[in-house]
Design a protein around this motif. Structure first.
Motif, PDB file in Angstrom:
ATOM      1  N   ALA A 141       0.824  -1.213   0.000  1.00  0.00           N
ATOM      2  CA  ALA A 141       0.000   0.000   0.000  1.00  0.00           C
ATOM      3  C   ALA A 141       0.860   1.266   0.000  1.00  0.00           C
ATOM      4  N   ASP A 142       1.873   1.298   0.845  1.00  0.00           N
ATOM      5  CA  ASP A 142       2.646   2.529   0.983  1.00  0.00           C
ATOM      6  C   ASP A 142       3.742   2.667  -0.068  1.00  0.00           C
ATOM      7  N   GLY A 156       3.953   5.811  -2.231  1.00  0.00           N
ATOM      8  CA  GLY A 156       4.547   7.081  -1.823  1.00  0.00           C
ATOM      9  C   GLY A 156       5.978   7.222  -2.295  1.00  0.00           C
ATOM     10  N   PRO A 194      16.624   1.950  15.835  1.00  0.00           N
ATOM     11  CA  PRO A 194      15.193   2.203  16.056  1.00  0.00           C
ATOM     12  C   PRO A 194      14.758   3.605  15.650  1.00  0.00           C
ATOM     13  N   SER A 195      15.662   4.567  15.664  1.00  0.00           N
ATOM     14  CA  SER A 195      15.281   5.909  15.227  1.00  0.00           C
ATOM     15  C   SER A 195      14.850   5.879  13.767  1.00  0.00           C
ATOM     16  N   ALA A 196      15.530   5.098  12.949  1.00  0.00           N
ATOM     17  CA  ALA A 196      15.199   5.011  11.527  1.00  0.00           C
ATOM     18  C   ALA A 196      14.106   3.997  11.271  1.00  0.00           C
ATOM     19  N   PRO A 228      11.428   2.392  13.781  1.00  0.00           N
ATOM     20  CA  PRO A 228      10.758   2.040  15.042  1.00  0.00           C
ATOM     21  C   PRO A 228       9.763   0.890  14.928  1.00  0.00           C
ATOM     22  N   HIS A 265       2.203  -1.809  12.553  1.00  0.00           N
ATOM     23  CA  HIS A 265       1.291  -1.182  13.499  1.00  0.00           C
ATOM     24  C   HIS A 265       2.008  -0.486  14.643  1.00  0.00           C
ATOM     25  N   TYR A 266       3.263  -0.819  14.869  1.00  0.00           N
ATOM     26  CA  TYR A 266       3.996  -0.158  15.956  1.00  0.00           C
ATOM     27  C   TYR A 266       4.538   1.202  15.555  1.00  0.00           C
ATOM     28  N   ALA A 288       2.902   4.383  13.851  1.00  0.00           N
ATOM     29  CA  ALA A 288       1.786   5.078  13.223  1.00  0.00           C
ATOM     30  C   ALA A 288       2.253   6.193  12.298  1.00  0.00           C
ATOM     31  N   SER A 289       3.489   6.635  12.437  1.00  0.00           N
ATOM     32  CA  SER A 289       3.983   7.693  11.545  1.00  0.00           C
ATOM     33  C   SER A 289       4.239   7.167  10.142  1.00  0.00           C
ATOM     34  N   ILE A 310       6.922   5.864   8.910  1.00  0.00           N
ATOM     35  CA  ILE A 310       8.269   5.951   8.331  1.00  0.00           C
ATOM     36  C   ILE A 310       8.929   4.581   8.231  1.00  0.00           C
ATOM     37  N   THR A 336      10.428   3.243   4.804  1.00  0.00           N
ATOM     38  CA  THR A 336      11.834   2.847   4.739  1.00  0.00           C
ATOM     39  C   THR A 336      11.967   1.419   4.231  1.00  0.00           C
TER      40      THR A 336
END
Lengths: 298, 298, 298, 298, 298, 298
Positions: free
Chosen positions: E51-52, E55, E222-224, E226, E264-265, E267-268, E270, E274
């Motif tokens: 789906a994504d 983008g 995890p920053s890139a 999550p 699902h963990y 929601a942003s 990214i 990625t």
């Protein structure tokens, strides 16, 4: 702390199941955030860390040691009143005093940064030569904030009143008022901006003196640690922080805290996971220090 | 803008409480996202930034200046129609024109990137030598997108039609079609991929000419800035962006915008906090430039 | 409050653009949550409501009136210190006093429920016959909570100390200690459990006396209002609350507040949207009352 | 649409795997939200529904039928341009026309409510006696909104221009301007406020005429359906809506749409799950109607 | 896979619309997460990525190639039973076998990491010299985990049983038990800690042998990234990972997988964005390799 | 379970601090979700409930009793393996057996619904006349699901195999296959659809026989309880459920469970808060029953 039955999951931070008597390190929570001015919620940090610590291995490949082998007792969370900072601080002071008096190393989980002040008071009472190593995005050096002297924004100033000039090293700082930066620059604290590169100089200057480490997790960049009250862009990465923690091994670390996780602001959970990993490494560090790897006479 | 009573919180971006007359910089919002193809929501950015700016200090240790001392007027947000890009752009053009005509520096908060086009039009009308410095993950150089010429994906192409070859520098670019990259490579724009290392060359080439800075915040890595419509992995860190902003001081910056925050996509709030910090630094930069630190004759 | 330019979006709650002088109702925010024991964050409520009020029509089909026609001035948010409840309350008391003194009706947006106390104090000073109509999930009747008398959990008890027996009606209550329920049952307040069916009896008993309405939005079921500090299942639906608000028209309502939205706990935004609608209906109600539709001599 | 291999999950809405030729109902997505004024994002609805439909049983105990047995073809999503409403509507009109021309019943998944207009145009071309049954929180009867006639806020007005007086029934309405309510009350539409109790009257009046059902899911209370662009408190519960859908069986329903899910605003996923269930029940209803259970001559 | 009508959006991963026959690479999903011990949810990854992916541009400026030109067939997602790992693995094994037998390169989207095992089995059956290049935060080398041999925590150990010593290279590893690190150090695998700097050595040692790449996305910090089951601080950035993927071009890559996105963990979105970009780059890499750029005789 | 120090927060569910010996009810967690087919995560429920129970009063105004006065011991959470349902069930069976053997009433917190099966086995072993009262949205009556007999979708079928016809009452059911509804209708279970109105009939039929209550919280409407694996619109409200629980008092309830909270799917926390309140009321009910208020000879 132990459960009444075998086969149950522990209720402690993972790997911190030592009994109080046999322990050399005492982990405890100080779930207070009553003076926070922007986004509150660090009151939920100790409980969230304990729960999510089970997503973590207890073994640290960085320090090549297991948390289980560090004789850490998890004493639970202090019951602290909201709306009355003075009383909350008194309770923290009392518990830390007991831990220190029993010859154990305190490892406190905040809560907001103000909880550091009473803990330092009790540790200082035992170690008059105490130095403080401060990881943070913020100076926290205001004398008064919103009319209050007992505020998260004033905590290092209060600590300075106790310890005096030349005893505080501040690393990673990237936010404060012009007045705070100026005041620090007058020699009251050794303030290093933006990154942790001042660590070597700090370690050399601290030498064999006893040291309290206060780790405000917002020293990390918000990308690595979004779940905090006042995210401040431009911070350090986790690897950088990890290297710094490990580099503290030669020091005589006698107490530590890890503060300012506000878990509800990060639904992805990476902030809590990162905080847990920082606590694991800090616990192992304290063990090494308490074992004499780094311990020198107080 | 001022409240009718003392003791109320300001309704402006923090530290931007100057009146219009006394101001040298005019901050305003252009809450439009009508041509976005993937994730909309940047319409909510100016309002979110104004609210969360109160989690920020007004003092910048990086530039050693306070936003309060920068004579910035926050004019509020333009009332823009959705579903009619042409009319929205006309309104933006008109307001920017007034600001420029009054001898003030515009600092626009988007909104999607298309809002840059009418602002550049009005600034260009005053400064025919205008150059554009463009921070972005995306080329934005399509001639037509989904059949439309007025699209966020075409904005730099429209700007180029106005300014011509040799006037646009693009930094941090890491996404586009093969055709866009080829078209840029024909000498139409100076396009630097992946990071901001082209900045020095750009500054040298721009020299004393007036320059408009358009900062699409998705130039940042999604880790640092998740709250945007089209997150594109592999971007720059905030420190890198900050160094770039500060490095612009010698330039003759006559206008700027900060676009593409989509705050609802980041419930942790770090994207809005980061955008606020970028705006603070940009505001201080514009002040320095308008004060002649960097200002040269138009 | 007005912007310096035409064509800008208002910075007020939608439809509340009257100037102070011409207004008969004064809306203002009291962003304080310093004594919250479970989940803080209502400090962000007034700002969130103002922003999201633009998703709402100003016309109420329920009361067949537009908010624009209600002569409401939005005075902005009070600047309140955290960590010092007493001082925050003093500021709220002062502002409410001024509004009341100027012959206008205060409509306060909390913040936590403790902010009701100083507002009632100022309204009571003008109307010694004041009654209080209290919508809430919680009794809020503790004498002392966590050692504090100035706590959100004690606010109605403080109000009772002021007004005495027979002046307070509590609706929708479904949480409290056994002691609180017993104390109320001794005749100190008229406490109706679980739903709003006590409203008719309350209205009859209040009669023509001046009445202050305090609406703790957690009286709503958490399904309708998840964004609050202490969600308590088993509440009323929005339609039920709406009917109750409209049913208050015959009363002589002289002041009102809407408290305990904690917007960050509800990323879907429905809590803020619902709070906005409640404020719209409350504003229209106050207008009707102030116009004599319901107003009887004080 | 079928996969090339056995043992793969279908890519359709669950239970809608019929081929186009053998189908009597054609489900398709119209992912457009370009004129939304408050919170956009309904463009993501068809894709989200398709994915989450797999959390649903295909059997409806309410209608005692399985979606698999309803001969529904899922044709996928139309490729619609943003920033150009007119062109997007043209594409929707064309596809609906083809479905209708082939003697099949269209079941469209929005997107914003404006997508209903072109679908009604094509259905009306075949059924000149067409009636429209409209479930919504909002009147959608503006003549012009923000200067545009093609806006989600005007869609029923556009439909009225096509069909004329006495052909539109509106249920559940609880938001609009005073002018919209007045205009409807002049006999242009039959507008029932707040709940669905007008359904019986509507059914009687519609009689055997062909009817298009447009279901704006925000007719549901925000508690049941938070994931929508303009949540409006005070709506109907899901059971109430379900009873209404089933009550439509005797009607001659010739087309339907389900619009205004904005899935990103509800991370819990209940809005998408609820939308899926509404689509299942609508699909079964259309099947019953197309089977003559309710079908009368056009 | 193709839609029955023109003008519809594709249902495949963007740019992967080749038919099976004409394809040289077959992308497919293995949505299984049944043995996950901390946070499950990677079952939703293939669907979320598909789906994504819209983008994303199909053109890679890094590899200067478009995904459309890579002859990739998206076969959809396998239908896998939960609660029975053995049966799920059997299905994956079977499908991979078919792809390999047909002379095509498999590109599998997990699911949890255990799905790698059956895919490697089928690829190994064709390429007895097979090597495995493993990007991960975790060792995954346990022999038994929670009493199970078929667990995500054991997957590389199972692979090793198949391939033997000297065939596995592990990069980015930063979590495991002391026993796992010791076992690897006995020469069973080449394990490189913390970053990807071991890649050059690995490439040299692998030489022309066929290689399977398994990319556990939690190798990223995890920053890139999550959105994963077991976030482990201290990982690599996306640029670092991207450079590594591109550096694999000279190798003879015969199969690949991308696993452990738990959408699902985050929601942003990214993490999903990625992951999509990693899949695009991996697809282009496989194409280059299959075209002989890197392909040497098996 | 008690902490080693005074002044610490309890680590139990609020108000459940009785020691095992002195207790009459034993609360424990069964954090298993290994057979879930749609959205997993109920493994995190017991820990989340324990943490958030501190937002709840211990006093129930509905039953006029305090949880502290109910002699409940919180035994903690069982350590259950993922990927091996059979073994997990064995552990649950064993623990429940011990509790029952010691003459105490088990109150189990799931986890997914499959955990009910082994608990019923152990309770049934003691009470051969055992009846089961089942609150749920789903039938859970499949014989085999995805090839497995030990699945959450089969749990009531397994229970039926144990108890036989006429022993199971199912309330609130609104989802299942046609076959499940038919099978129940053959007299195997008493299945009441959509609401809880069958409760009175059930109570009459159960009479004085011992009864096990299994409360799948998804019987609640998703508006009231979004945080669950398979949200199913059209459920009951919390008040309705509460009335049902209280109405069970005359029954001889000998065991209970509360299952299917999946807390990560509801970041607002209302699902966890609601689950906590259900547990409080259930605990008080069990106490009343065990005190003979409802207890009749087994």
């Amino acid at each position: 702390m132990a459960n009444d039955f075998d086969g149950m999951l522990p209720r402690t931070f993972i790997g911190c199941e030592a009994g109080y008597e046999e322990s050399s390190i005492v982990l405890f929570g100080a779930p207070f955030d009553g003076t926070v001015t922007f986004r509150p919620g660090s009151r939920f940090a100790p409980s969230a860390m304990r729960a999510d610590s089970f997503g973590l291995e207890t073994y640290s490949p960085y320090q090549e040691l297991c948390l289980e082998n560090c004789a850490i007792h998890d004493a639970g969370d202090l019951d602290l009143p909201f709306g009355n900072p003075a009383k909350a601080l008194e309770i923290i002071r009392g518990f830390t005093q007991r831990v220190v008096r029993d010859g154990k190393t305190p490892l406190m989980l905040g809560g907001e940064h103000l909880v550091t002040y009473p803990a330092v008071q009790s540790v200082f009472a035992k170690y008059p030569e105490l130095c403080v190593l401060h990881f943070d995005a913020h100076t926290d050096l205001r004398d008064i904030y919103c009319g209050e002297r007992l505020s998260h924004a004033c905590v290092l100033r209060r600590v300075w009143e106790l310890l005096g000039d030349g005893r505080i090293w501040q690393l990673g700082i990237r936010s404060g008022t012009r007045e705070e930066f100026s005041w620090a620059a007058q020699g009251h604290t050794a303030l290093y901006q933006y990154d942790l590169s001042g660590l070597d100089a700090a370690a050399t200057q601290i030498g064999t003196r006893p040291v309290y480490i206060t780790l405000d997790l917002d020293v990390l960049d918000p990308s690595a640690f979004p779940g905090t009250g006042t995210p401040e862009a431009g911070g350090v990465g986790f690897k950088e922080l990890l290297r710094a923690i490990i580099a503290l091994r030669p020091l005589n670390v006698v107490a530590a805290d890890v503060v300012e996780l506000s878990p509800h602001y990060d639904a992805s959970g990476i902030s809590t996971a990162t905080a847990c990993k920082a606590v694991r490494e800090m616990g192992i560090l304290l063990h090494r220090c308490s074992q004499g790897a780094g311990r020198r006479p107080a």
